[in-house]
Design a protein around this motif. Structure first.
Motif, mmCIF file in Angstrom:
data_model
loop_
_atom_site.group_PDB
_atom_site.id
_atom_site.type_symbol
_atom_site.label_atom_id
_atom_site.label_comp_id
_atom_site.label_asym_id
_atom_site.label_seq_id
_atom_site.Cartn_x
_atom_site.Cartn_y
_atom_site.Cartn_z
ATOM 1 N N GLN A 26 2.465 -0.392 2.078
ATOM 2 C CA GLN A 26 3.040 0.693 1.281
ATOM 3 C C GLN A 26 4.564 0.582 1.197
ATOM 4 O O GLN A 26 5.162 0.947 0.177
ATOM 5 N N GLN A 29 5.137 -1.764 -1.536
ATOM 6 C CA GLN A 29 4.772 -1.170 -2.821
ATOM 7 C C GLN A 29 5.863 -0.217 -3.301
ATOM 8 O O GLN A 29 6.233 -0.218 -4.477
ATOM 9 N N ILE A 58 -3.625 -0.418 -3.323
ATOM 10 C CA ILE A 58 -2.285 -0.987 -3.101
ATOM 11 C C ILE A 58 -2.132 -2.213 -3.985
ATOM 12 O O ILE A 58 -2.924 -3.152 -3.895
ATOM 13 N N ARG A 59 -1.134 -2.219 -4.820
ATOM 14 C CA ARG A 59 -0.927 -3.297 -5.789
ATOM 15 C C ARG A 59 0.335 -4.080 -5.431
ATOM 16 O O ARG A 59 1.422 -3.811 -5.913
ATOM 17 N N ILE A 60 0.184 -5.030 -4.554
ATOM 18 C CA ILE A 60 1.261 -5.942 -4.178
ATOM 19 C C ILE A 60 0.646 -7.332 -4.045
ATOM 20 O O ILE A 60 -0.554 -7.462 -3.798
ATOM 21 N N SER A 88 -6.875 -8.253 -6.156
ATOM 22 C CA SER A 88 -5.533 -7.655 -6.171
ATOM 23 C C SER A 88 -4.969 -7.575 -7.581
ATOM 24 O O SER A 88 -4.066 -6.778 -7.844
#
Length: 327
Positions: A26, A29, A58-60, A88
């Motif tokens: 996070q 992110q 979570i988009r990393i 992802s």
């Protein structure tokens, strides 16, 4: 999300719960820059952690630094890598390494006889499976592969090789997209590894791989014993013959029989970067000047010695110092 000079982070221990990793993910992110790396976890398995984070929204980008080749066939490694990229929705770095002799004896009858050759063949097979519609048709020293992956439109996978010494760097130059180093002093990267990468790339007539280096860091605070924190972070590597051989080649006279002495040498040589957050940012710039495109912060020593809260505070303050000078 990965720029020519990037600062990323590695989750510093082998997780037993995905919840341990979420604050670090996070943080990236919210920051909107950098990649989350994990080494080979023998707790909750590395690729499973990435899948769980993606499932949590979570988009990393993710990467392995490194996954151990002895645990899986390159066909399975290709499936795992492409799956993380797909789940992802972002490019994935599949970093692969042979591991040390101790680990190799855990999963083999004997140490790998030619780890550089085997690693090269492993990466090449993964690339053929991921990038070619016809797949791989090869009989290597360790694995045979005759077939293709089912077609799937997924984000790209970069293939990385764990690099400590020039022989593996030349191999990475021939076959990899990323050279992933760990505990490597910046001067050694500049004077030994980068030239070897360039030599291998020239031989294979392909682009020189970018360098991603894991760097141990800790903020110096009243009452903290930085050498003890460095020992907490790196005692296993400092007791390993292949890591200490690399350090001696780099001019750091580490002795695997004296890991506490080795930890002191890491600090005094600037390989373990400690100081105020601003001083640490200065130390990281030495890695960038040596040819490192992606610095990967590792707060393992603080995490293991003082706990997750202290490690997160260090990470936040170091990233703020790094980002502040690049704003």
């Amino acid at each position: 999300m990965i720029s020519p000079h990037t600062t990323s982070i590695v989750f510093p221990v082998q997780p037993t719960q995905v919840a341990q990793v979420i604050p670090f993910a996070q943080l990236l992110q919210r920051r909107g820059s950098g990649r989350l790396w994990l080494g080979q976890s023998l707790g909750v398995e590395t690729h499973h952690v990435f899948a769980a984070l993606a499932g949590a929204g979570i988009r990393i980008p993710f990467g392995t630094s490194v996954a151990l080749a002895g645990l899986r066939h390159p066909y399975d490694a290709a499936v795992q890598a492409r799956s993380v990229a797909q789940l992802s929705g972002l490019p994935f770095v599949a970093g692969i390494g042979p591991g040390g002799e101790g680990f190799q004896r855990m999963v083999r009858s004997a140490p790998m006889p030619k780890p550089v050759t085997v690693s090269s063949q492993y990466i090449t097979t993964m690339r053929e499976l991921i990038e070619s519609r016809v797949g791989a048709d090869t009989d290597g020293l360790e694995h045979s592969t005759h077939g293709a992956l089912p077609l799937m439109d997924a984000p790209p996978v970069e293939l990385g090789l764990g690099v400590l010494r020039p022989a593996m760097a030349r191999a990475a130059g021939r076959v990899a997209d990323v050279a992933i180093t760990w505990l490597t002093p910046p001067r050694f990267i500049e004077e030994a590894l980068v030239p070897a990468l360039e030599q291998g790339a020239t031989q294979a007539e392909r682009p020189v791989p970018r360098v991603a280096t894991v760097v141990h860091v800790a903020v110096r605070r009243p009452g903290r014993d930085i050498e003890a924190i460095a020992h907490s972070a790196a005692y296993a590597h400092l007791g390993s013959p292949h890591y200490t051989d690399m350090l001696r080649q780099a001019g750091v006279p580490a002795d695997p029989a004296d890991t506490k002495g080795g930890a002191a040498l890491l600090v005094s040589s600037g390989t373990f970067v400690a100081g105020t957050p601003e001083e640490i940012a200065d130390g990281l710039d030495q890695y960038r000047a040596a040819g490192v495109g992606e610095v990967i912060l590792n707060v393992c020593g603080v995490y293991t010695a003082l706990g997750m809260g202290a490690a997160m505070t260090d990470m936040q303050q170091i990233l703020a110092a790094v980002d502040g000078r690049r704003a």
